[in-house]
Enzyme design. Sequence first.
Site, PDB file in Angstrom:
ATOM      1  N   LYS A 144      12.567  18.773 -39.879  1.00 53.94           N
ATOM      2  CA  LYS A 144      14.044  19.165 -39.518  1.00 53.94           C
ATOM      3  C   LYS A 144      14.947  19.402 -40.716  1.00 53.94           C
ATOM      4  O   LYS A 144      15.636  20.429 -40.815  1.00 53.94           O
ATOM      5  CB  LYS A 144      14.627  18.387 -38.315  1.00 53.94           C
ATOM      6  CG  LYS A 144      16.154  18.573 -37.993  1.00 53.94           C
ATOM      7  CD  LYS A 144      16.593  17.596 -37.165  1.00 53.94           C
ATOM      8  CE  LYS A 144      17.263  16.314 -37.674  1.00 53.94           C
ATOM      9  NZ  LYS A 144      18.503  16.265 -38.224  1.00 53.94           N
ATOM     10  N   ASN A 145      15.030  18.426 -41.639  1.00 57.48           N
ATOM     11  CA  ASN A 145      16.073  18.147 -42.541  1.00 57.48           C
ATOM     12  C   ASN A 145      15.534  19.225 -43.734  1.00 57.48           C
ATOM     13  O   ASN A 145      16.604  19.343 -44.632  1.00 57.48           O
ATOM     14  CB  ASN A 145      16.491  16.784 -42.975  1.00 57.48           C
ATOM     15  CG  ASN A 145      17.177  16.148 -41.780  1.00 57.48           C
ATOM     16  OD1 ASN A 145      17.440  16.513 -40.768  1.00 57.48           O
ATOM     17  ND2 ASN A 145      17.378  14.898 -41.660  1.00 57.48           N
ATOM     18  N   ARG A 199      26.327  18.979 -37.007  1.00 55.11           N
ATOM     19  CA  ARG A 199      26.948  18.725 -38.029  1.00 55.11           C
ATOM     20  C   ARG A 199      26.441  19.436 -39.258  1.00 55.11           C
ATOM     21  O   ARG A 199      27.093  19.871 -40.439  1.00 55.11           O
ATOM     22  CB  ARG A 199      27.071  17.387 -38.471  1.00 55.11           C
ATOM     23  CG  ARG A 199      28.136  17.068 -39.390  1.00 55.11           C
ATOM     24  CD  ARG A 199      27.983  15.339 -39.987  1.00 55.11           C
ATOM     25  NE  ARG A 199      29.124  15.407 -41.025  1.00 55.11           N
ATOM     26  CZ  ARG A 199      28.681  15.559 -42.140  1.00 55.11           C
ATOM     27  NH1 ARG A 199      27.705  16.287 -42.466  1.00 55.11           N
ATOM     28  NH2 ARG A 199      29.681  15.678 -43.131  1.00 55.11           N
ATOM     29  N   CYS A 218      30.677  11.891 -35.918  1.00 57.05           N
ATOM     30  CA  CYS A 218      29.725  11.686 -34.677  1.00 57.05           C
ATOM     31  C   CYS A 218      29.432  10.305 -34.666  1.00 57.05           C
ATOM     32  O   CYS A 218      30.012   9.003 -35.254  1.00 57.05           O
ATOM     33  CB  CYS A 218      28.493  12.349 -35.085  1.00 57.05           C
ATOM     34  SG  CYS A 218      27.491  11.745 -36.274  1.00 57.05           S
ATOM     35  N   ARG A 242      31.570  10.941 -41.463  1.00 55.05           N
ATOM     36  CA  ARG A 242      31.119  11.825 -42.116  1.00 55.05           C
ATOM     37  C   ARG A 242      31.897  12.946 -42.555  1.00 55.05           C
ATOM     38  O   ARG A 242      31.834  14.228 -42.137  1.00 55.05           O
ATOM     39  CB  ARG A 242      30.028  12.483 -41.121  1.00 55.05           C
ATOM     40  CG  ARG A 242      29.149  11.483 -40.377  1.00 55.05           C
ATOM     41  CD  ARG A 242      28.044  12.012 -39.640  1.00 55.05           C
ATOM     42  NE  ARG A 242      26.675  12.720 -40.511  1.00 55.05           N
ATOM     43  CZ  ARG A 242      25.832  13.367 -40.173  1.00 55.05           C
ATOM     44  NH1 ARG A 242      25.602  13.309 -38.690  1.00 55.05           N
ATOM     45  NH2 ARG A 242      24.991  13.717 -40.855  1.00 55.05           N
ATOM     46  N   PRO A 243      32.833  12.615 -43.686  1.00 52.67           N
ATOM     47  CA  PRO A 243      33.646  13.567 -44.323  1.00 52.67           C
ATOM     48  C   PRO A 243      32.729  14.623 -45.043  1.00 52.67           C
ATOM     49  O   PRO A 243      31.551  14.395 -45.329  1.00 52.67           O
ATOM     50  CB  PRO A 243      34.337  12.613 -45.155  1.00 52.67           C
ATOM     51  CG  PRO A 243      33.616  11.547 -45.386  1.00 52.67           C
ATOM     52  CD  PRO A 243      32.535  11.360 -44.406  1.00 52.67           C
ATOM     53  N   ILE A 244      33.398  15.639 -45.743  1.00 53.65           N
ATOM     54  CA  ILE A 244      32.899  16.572 -46.398  1.00 53.65           C
ATOM     55  C   ILE A 244      33.461  16.627 -47.759  1.00 53.65           C
ATOM     56  O   ILE A 244      33.272  18.061 -48.454  1.00 53.65           O
ATOM     57  CB  ILE A 244      32.497  17.947 -45.697  1.00 53.65           C
ATOM     58  CG1 ILE A 244      34.006  18.515 -45.306  1.00 53.65           C
ATOM     59  CG2 ILE A 244      31.568  17.979 -44.410  1.00 53.65           C
ATOM     60  CD1 ILE A 244      33.871  20.031 -44.909  1.00 53.65           C
ATOM     61  N   ASP A 245      34.095  15.720 -48.081  1.00 55.61           N
ATOM     62  CA  ASP A 245      35.070  15.922 -49.565  1.00 55.61           C
ATOM     63  C   ASP A 245      34.348  16.163 -50.633  1.00 55.61           C
ATOM     64  O   ASP A 245      34.634  16.852 -51.545  1.00 55.61           O
ATOM     65  CB  ASP A 245      35.844  14.523 -49.560  1.00 55.61           C
ATOM     66  CG  ASP A 245      35.137  13.272 -49.450  1.00 55.61           C
ATOM     67  OD1 ASP A 245      34.002  13.405 -48.727  1.00 55.61           O
ATOM     68  OD2 ASP A 245      35.329  12.122 -50.161  1.00 55.61           O
ATOM     69  N   ASP A 281      17.622   6.962 -41.837  1.00 55.47           N
ATOM     70  CA  ASP A 281      17.168   7.513 -40.573  1.00 55.47           C
ATOM     71  C   ASP A 281      16.113   6.797 -39.770  1.00 55.47           C
ATOM     72  O   ASP A 281      15.589   7.356 -38.869  1.00 55.47           O
ATOM     73  CB  ASP A 281      16.690   9.176 -40.715  1.00 55.47           C
ATOM     74  CG  ASP A 281      17.796  10.147 -41.087  1.00 55.47           C
ATOM     75  OD1 ASP A 281      19.102   9.530 -40.794  1.00 55.47           O
ATOM     76  OD2 ASP A 281      17.719  10.875 -41.495  1.00 55.47           O
ATOM     77  N   VAL A 291      24.078   3.362 -46.151  1.00 57.45           N
ATOM     78  CA  VAL A 291      24.361   4.725 -45.972  1.00 57.45           C
ATOM     79  C   VAL A 291      25.485   5.153 -45.073  1.00 57.45           C
ATOM     80  O   VAL A 291      26.335   5.937 -45.367  1.00 57.45           O
ATOM     81  CB  VAL A 291      22.968   5.572 -45.902  1.00 57.45           C
ATOM     82  CG1 VAL A 291      23.235   7.157 -46.082  1.00 57.45           C
ATOM     83  CG2 VAL A 291      21.986   5.349 -46.856  1.00 57.45           C
ATOM     84  N   ARG A 342      17.025  17.216 -30.254  1.00 51.29           N
ATOM     85  CA  ARG A 342      17.502  17.765 -31.548  1.00 51.29           C
ATOM     86  C   ARG A 342      16.603  17.612 -32.694  1.00 51.29           C
ATOM     87  O   ARG A 342      16.641  18.224 -33.466  1.00 51.29           O
ATOM     88  CB  ARG A 342      18.906  17.145 -31.929  1.00 51.29           C
ATOM     89  CG  ARG A 342      19.888  17.387 -30.737  1.00 51.29           C
ATOM     90  CD  ARG A 342      21.117  16.919 -31.273  1.00 51.29           C
ATOM     91  NE  ARG A 342      21.496  17.168 -32.785  1.00 51.29           N
ATOM     92  CZ  ARG A 342      22.332  16.857 -33.370  1.00 51.29           C
ATOM     93  NH1 ARG A 342      22.977  15.694 -33.014  1.00 51.29           N
ATOM     94  NH2 ARG A 342      22.288  17.182 -34.916  1.00 51.29           N
TER      95      ARG A 342
END
Length: 432
Positions: free
Chosen positions: A22-23, A93, A117, A122-125, A319, A341, A411
């Site tokens: 998936k990833n 996300r 979530c 879960r920032p995107i900075d 994961d 993580v 998912r």
Amino acid sequence: MEKMVIEGGYPLNGRVRVNGAKNAALPIMAACLLLKGTSTLKGIPELTDVKTLCKILNELGVDTKRFPDGQLQITVKDERNITAPYDLVRTMRASICVLGPLLGKRGMAKVSIPGGCSIGSRPIDIHLKGIKSLGAKVDMEDGYVIATGKKLKGSDVYLGGPYGSTVLGTCNIMMAAVLAEGRTIIENAACEPEVQDLANFLNKAGANISAIGDNNIIVDGVDELYGVEYEIIPDRIEAGTLMIAGAITGGNIILENDASCYLASVIDKLREAGVDIKVPDADQSTSGLARDGECIVKSDGNIKSVNITTLPYPGMPTDMQAQFTALLSMANGTSVITERVFPHRFMHVAELNRMGANIRNDDAIAIIKGVSSLSGTTVMASDLRASASLIVAGLAAKGITEIRRLYHIDRGYERLEDRLINLGAKIWREKE
Ligand code: EPU
């Protein structure tokens, strides 16, 4: 809504094929935004997340055609739209991975900012810092990030954060940089196999990326990229989840389309816990990345306690943490899990405790006192890997386990229950 029902206590035995990752699939699908012509992606799993990304790509003027054998054909038809809307992004996300390719190819991207979530904020900075280093202008408006940069310029981009690098951040910068002018060096890049797979895909499409798998990835900009045929790597997290399902039930399973070459940290801990794992010989490989052989997992169900710390690749994957928590809840002795993580990724602990586990969670640490058995009850899935851990626990628990909020599992795991049934599990879906 559906729930999963499991009658526990049956050892898993037999063969099971590991699906495409998936990833790896998601960023590679997004990378098709950069390409001219049609790409044929092979081994794309049938998952809700894949469907969601197809919908986003369709909004962005891209044709997606699915075939029953796992192939997905992707063709960019119209490059005018640059917006990934909230209604789709909020459900997944990983949608943030369209930011880099939209910016790199169309000169502008408007992507809804993904919320947090259940696994953390879960920032995107770091993604944004990275695209700014390539010369993009970044604004935030009405919950959207708007990035503009008609011609990006290669540069040194440092991607370190408080918990190491960022997987999708590295993917985004790589995708923004492939068509930029000059050389980009991504420092403190994520080395995950899925990031390597994206780089290999882009190179096949005409990009010039080197030091793939290294902490410093080099991207030399090219003028154009073209559609190609590409098979994605097997899903190491699905493989690891199946290994744990085999181990906790005292089973004997053979994994085909094996991903063990990406699972050294997981296999090392499973062996320490007393699970017998035979991986294929390195010289059986024909693909260069994954070993095409089979991996054999045998367990007598007696699990020893082990300590685990999750880390970026090649460390123990976050994961796999929830599935290990389930396994170690039935170990002899006390295990300590440290999450480095996503420090708050412990929503499964309370549910496992409802099944009779003895786990104390304090900040980023879980202390697990092994119990001799778990007992089935009704539990709630909070995210994808938490659902996997509850299924694994249910397979070994006494009696019936019912898992609610099942949509999480779809998912990331294709038809998981059918494949577990083939291995001898008693598992089925019911309407809630
Ligand atoms: N982080 C920041 N700022 C950023 C980006 C990340 O502080 O701008 C932090 C995160 O909050 C986290 C750490 O850095 O603490 C690592 O996050 P990363 O960005 O690497 O995660 P991701 O790229 O959003 C991918 C996988 C996740 C997997 C993580 C870590 C995909 C689609 N998702 O997420 O997979 O847990 O890497 O390996 O590739 C899953 O499949 O269940 C899943 C959650």
